[in-house]
Design a protein around this motif. Sequence first.
Motif, PDB file in Angstrom:
ATOM      1  N   ASP A 144     -61.759 -26.020  -8.345  1.00 18.87           N
ATOM      2  CA  ASP A 144     -62.918 -26.901  -8.396  1.00 18.87           C
ATOM      3  C   ASP A 144     -63.657 -26.689  -7.073  1.00 18.87           C
ATOM      4  OD1 ASP A 144     -64.819 -28.777  -9.011  1.00 18.87           O
ATOM      5  OD2 ASP A 144     -63.549 -30.484  -8.500  1.00 18.87           O
ATOM      6  N   ILE A 145     -64.393 -25.625  -7.010  1.00 18.40           N
ATOM      7  CA  ILE A 145     -65.072 -25.280  -5.758  1.00 18.40           C
ATOM      8  C   ILE A 145     -66.580 -25.286  -5.960  1.00 18.40           C
ATOM      9  CG2 ILE A 145     -63.129 -23.915  -4.925  1.00 18.40           C
ATOM     10  CD1 ILE A 145     -64.693 -21.416  -5.632  1.00 18.40           C
ATOM     11  N   HIS A 146     -67.271 -25.354  -4.853  1.00 14.12           N
ATOM     12  CA  HIS A 146     -68.730 -25.318  -4.855  1.00 14.12           C
ATOM     13  C   HIS A 146     -69.144 -24.029  -4.150  1.00 14.12           C
ATOM     14  CE1 HIS A 146     -68.796 -29.452  -6.241  1.00 14.12           C
ATOM     15  NE2 HIS A 146     -67.791 -29.655  -5.400  1.00 14.12           N
ATOM     16  N   PRO A 147     -69.497 -22.995  -4.931  1.00 13.53           N
ATOM     17  CA  PRO A 147     -69.783 -21.679  -4.341  1.00 13.53           C
ATOM     18  C   PRO A 147     -70.829 -21.709  -3.232  1.00 13.53           C
ATOM     19  CG  PRO A 147     -69.589 -21.496  -6.713  1.00 13.53           C
ATOM     20  CD  PRO A 147     -69.558 -22.968  -6.396  1.00 13.53           C
ATOM     21  N   ALA A 148     -71.869 -22.513  -3.378  1.00 10.61           N
ATOM     22  CA  ALA A 148     -72.890 -22.548  -2.322  1.00 10.61           C
ATOM     23  C   ALA A 148     -72.277 -23.045  -1.009  1.00 10.61           C
ATOM     24  CB  ALA A 148     -74.054 -23.439  -2.738  1.00 10.61           C
ATOM     25  N   GLY A 149     -71.404 -24.028  -1.095  1.00  6.33           N
ATOM     26  CA  GLY A 149     -70.726 -24.521   0.102  1.00  6.33           C
ATOM     27  C   GLY A 149     -69.817 -23.473   0.708  1.00  6.33           C
ATOM     28  N   VAL A 150     -69.102 -22.742  -0.160  1.00  5.10           N
ATOM     29  CA  VAL A 150     -68.216 -21.683   0.318  1.00  5.10           C
ATOM     30  C   VAL A 150     -69.019 -20.629   1.056  1.00  5.10           C
ATOM     31  CG1 VAL A 150     -66.685 -19.795  -0.365  1.00  5.10           C
ATOM     32  CG2 VAL A 150     -66.468 -22.029  -1.467  1.00  5.10           C
ATOM     33  N   TYR A 167     -64.190 -16.385  -9.321  1.00  9.34           N
ATOM     34  CA  TYR A 167     -64.332 -17.731  -9.884  1.00  9.34           C
ATOM     35  C   TYR A 167     -65.654 -17.846 -10.636  1.00  9.34           C
ATOM     36  CZ  TYR A 167     -65.181 -22.801  -9.871  1.00  9.34           C
ATOM     37  OH  TYR A 167     -65.474 -24.093 -10.217  1.00  9.34           O
ATOM     38  N   LEU A 168     -66.731 -17.378 -10.012  1.00 11.71           N
ATOM     39  CA  LEU A 168     -68.045 -17.431 -10.647  1.00 11.71           C
ATOM     40  C   LEU A 168     -68.102 -16.587 -11.925  1.00 11.71           C
ATOM     41  CD1 LEU A 168     -70.388 -17.277  -7.530  1.00 11.71           C
ATOM     42  CD2 LEU A 168     -70.066 -19.208  -9.100  1.00 11.71           C
ATOM     43  N   ALA A 169     -67.346 -15.493 -11.945  1.00 13.09           N
ATOM     44  CA  ALA A 169     -67.313 -14.622 -13.120  1.00 13.09           C
ATOM     45  C   ALA A 169     -66.367 -15.168 -14.197  1.00 13.09           C
ATOM     46  CB  ALA A 169     -66.884 -13.214 -12.716  1.00 13.09           C
ATOM     47  N   GLY A 170     -65.685 -16.270 -13.888  1.00 12.25           N
ATOM     48  CA  GLY A 170     -64.787 -16.866 -14.870  1.00 12.25           C
ATOM     49  C   GLY A 170     -63.407 -16.246 -14.909  1.00 12.25           C
ATOM     50  N   SER A 171     -63.069 -15.408 -13.954  1.00  8.76           N
ATOM     51  CA  SER A 171     -61.761 -14.757 -13.925  1.00  8.76           C
ATOM     52  C   SER A 171     -60.860 -15.474 -12.925  1.00  8.76           C
ATOM     53  CB  SER A 171     -61.917 -13.281 -13.548  1.00  8.76           C
ATOM     54  OG  SER A 171     -60.644 -12.667 -13.531  1.00  8.76           O
ATOM     55  N   LEU A 172     -60.255 -16.565 -13.383  1.00  7.48           N
ATOM     56  CA  LEU A 172     -59.435 -17.375 -12.482  1.00  7.48           C
ATOM     57  C   LEU A 172     -58.171 -16.658 -12.049  1.00  7.48           C
ATOM     58  CD1 LEU A 172     -59.829 -20.916 -14.068  1.00  7.48           C
ATOM     59  CD2 LEU A 172     -61.202 -19.788 -12.314  1.00  7.48           C
ATOM     60  N   GLU A 173     -57.621 -15.809 -12.920  1.00 10.16           N
ATOM     61  CA  GLU A 173     -56.416 -15.051 -12.532  1.00 10.16           C
ATOM     62  C   GLU A 173     -56.728 -14.088 -11.389  1.00 10.16           C
ATOM     63  OE1 GLU A 173     -53.101 -12.028 -14.432  1.00 10.16           O
ATOM     64  OE2 GLU A 173     -54.305 -13.252 -15.785  1.00 10.16           O
ATOM     65  N   GLN A 174     -57.851 -13.384 -11.484  1.00 14.08           N
ATOM     66  CA  GLN A 174     -58.239 -12.481 -10.400  1.00 14.08           C
ATOM     67  C   GLN A 174     -58.579 -13.267  -9.133  1.00 14.08           C
ATOM     68  OE1 GLN A 174     -61.203 -10.123 -12.663  1.00 14.08           O
ATOM     69  NE2 GLN A 174     -60.051  -8.343 -11.902  1.00 14.08           N
ATOM     70  N   ALA A 175     -59.176 -14.431  -9.294  1.00 13.90           N
ATOM     71  CA  ALA A 175     -59.478 -15.271  -8.130  1.00 13.90           C
ATOM     72  C   ALA A 175     -58.184 -15.685  -7.442  1.00 13.90           C
ATOM     73  CB  ALA A 175     -60.280 -16.499  -8.559  1.00 13.90           C
ATOM     74  N   GLU A 176     -57.176 -16.065  -8.233  1.00 16.18           N
ATOM     75  CA  GLU A 176     -55.886 -16.445  -7.670  1.00 16.18           C
ATOM     76  C   GLU A 176     -55.222 -15.261  -6.962  1.00 16.18           C
ATOM     77  OE1 GLU A 176     -51.743 -18.637  -9.046  1.00 16.18           O
ATOM     78  OE2 GLU A 176     -53.188 -18.028 -10.560  1.00 16.18           O
ATOM     79  N   ASN A 177     -55.321 -14.070  -7.562  1.00 16.90           N
ATOM     80  CA  ASN A 177     -54.757 -12.866  -6.926  1.00 16.90           C
ATOM     81  C   ASN A 177     -55.462 -12.569  -5.601  1.00 16.90           C
ATOM     82  OD1 ASN A 177     -52.946 -12.501  -9.028  1.00 16.90           O
ATOM     83  ND2 ASN A 177     -54.262 -11.041 -10.112  1.00 16.90           N
ATOM     84  N   ALA A 178     -56.780 -12.716  -5.572  1.00 18.66           N
ATOM     85  CA  ALA A 178     -57.534 -12.474  -4.333  1.00 18.66           C
ATOM     86  C   ALA A 178     -57.110 -13.473  -3.252  1.00 18.66           C
ATOM     87  CB  ALA A 178     -59.038 -12.581  -4.600  1.00 18.66           C
ATOM     88  N   GLN A 179     -56.916 -14.712  -3.649  1.00 16.11           N
ATOM     89  CA  GLN A 179     -56.473 -15.735  -2.709  1.00 16.11           C
ATOM     90  C   GLN A 179     -55.084 -15.407  -2.168  1.00 16.11           C
ATOM     91  OE1 GLN A 179     -55.696 -19.563  -4.474  1.00 16.11           O
ATOM     92  NE2 GLN A 179     -56.196 -20.638  -2.582  1.00 16.11           N
ATOM     93  N   ARG A 180     -54.179 -14.985  -3.040  1.00 12.47           N
ATOM     94  CA  ARG A 180     -52.813 -14.648  -2.628  1.00 12.47           C
ATOM     95  C   ARG A 180     -52.810 -13.461  -1.670  1.00 12.47           C
ATOM     96  NH1 ARG A 180     -50.997 -13.211  -7.163  1.00 12.47           N
ATOM     97  NH2 ARG A 180     -50.642 -15.286  -7.973  1.00 12.47           N
ATOM     98  N   GLU A 181     -53.596 -12.435  -1.954  1.00 11.19           N
ATOM     99  CA  GLU A 181     -53.664 -11.258  -1.081  1.00 11.19           C
ATOM    100  C   GLU A 181     -54.225 -11.608   0.293  1.00 11.19           C
ATOM    101  OE1 GLU A 181     -52.568  -8.012  -1.409  1.00 11.19           O
ATOM    102  OE2 GLU A 181     -51.516  -8.911  -3.116  1.00 11.19           O
ATOM    103  N   ALA A 182     -55.232 -12.475   0.308  1.00 10.59           N
ATOM    104  CA  ALA A 182     -55.847 -12.864   1.579  1.00 10.59           C
ATOM    105  C   ALA A 182     -54.885 -13.652   2.455  1.00 10.59           C
ATOM    106  CB  ALA A 182     -57.107 -13.686   1.325  1.00 10.59           C
TER     107      ALA A 182
END
Length: 132
Positions: free
Chosen positions: A5-11, A96-111
Amino acid sequence: MTRWDIHPAGVYGVLSRTGTAAKDMSDAGSAMQGNLEEAASAAGTLTSQYGPYTSTVGLVGSALGQFAEHWGRDLLYIAERTSKSLDGADEATRFYLAGSLEQAENAQREAAKEPKVDMPGAGETGRHAEGK
């Protein structure tokens, strides 16, 4: 799975400000490295009065060199950690914006993984990556 539940503009606002601060910190680190070398060189040398007449780095120059060696790894670690964090937040937000939550989670884990820091020319891994 992580709830998102993020706000991309804020990020992106935070990433922009943090990127600017990181650039300023990098510029300061580069300037410090040059200034330490210049100060060590200008601090003078020790010369043997009994021949052979050789000069070695003086006490101040030696101390500055030890300071740079000791803190260099930590400064590189901070730079690598910052870069990984910024890149990971950007990548996760794009997924996240592209709707790929699994890839978003993977990117977060790698970072979040510990960066490996190698000192230029030394071939050693930084103290944080080795647990020192």
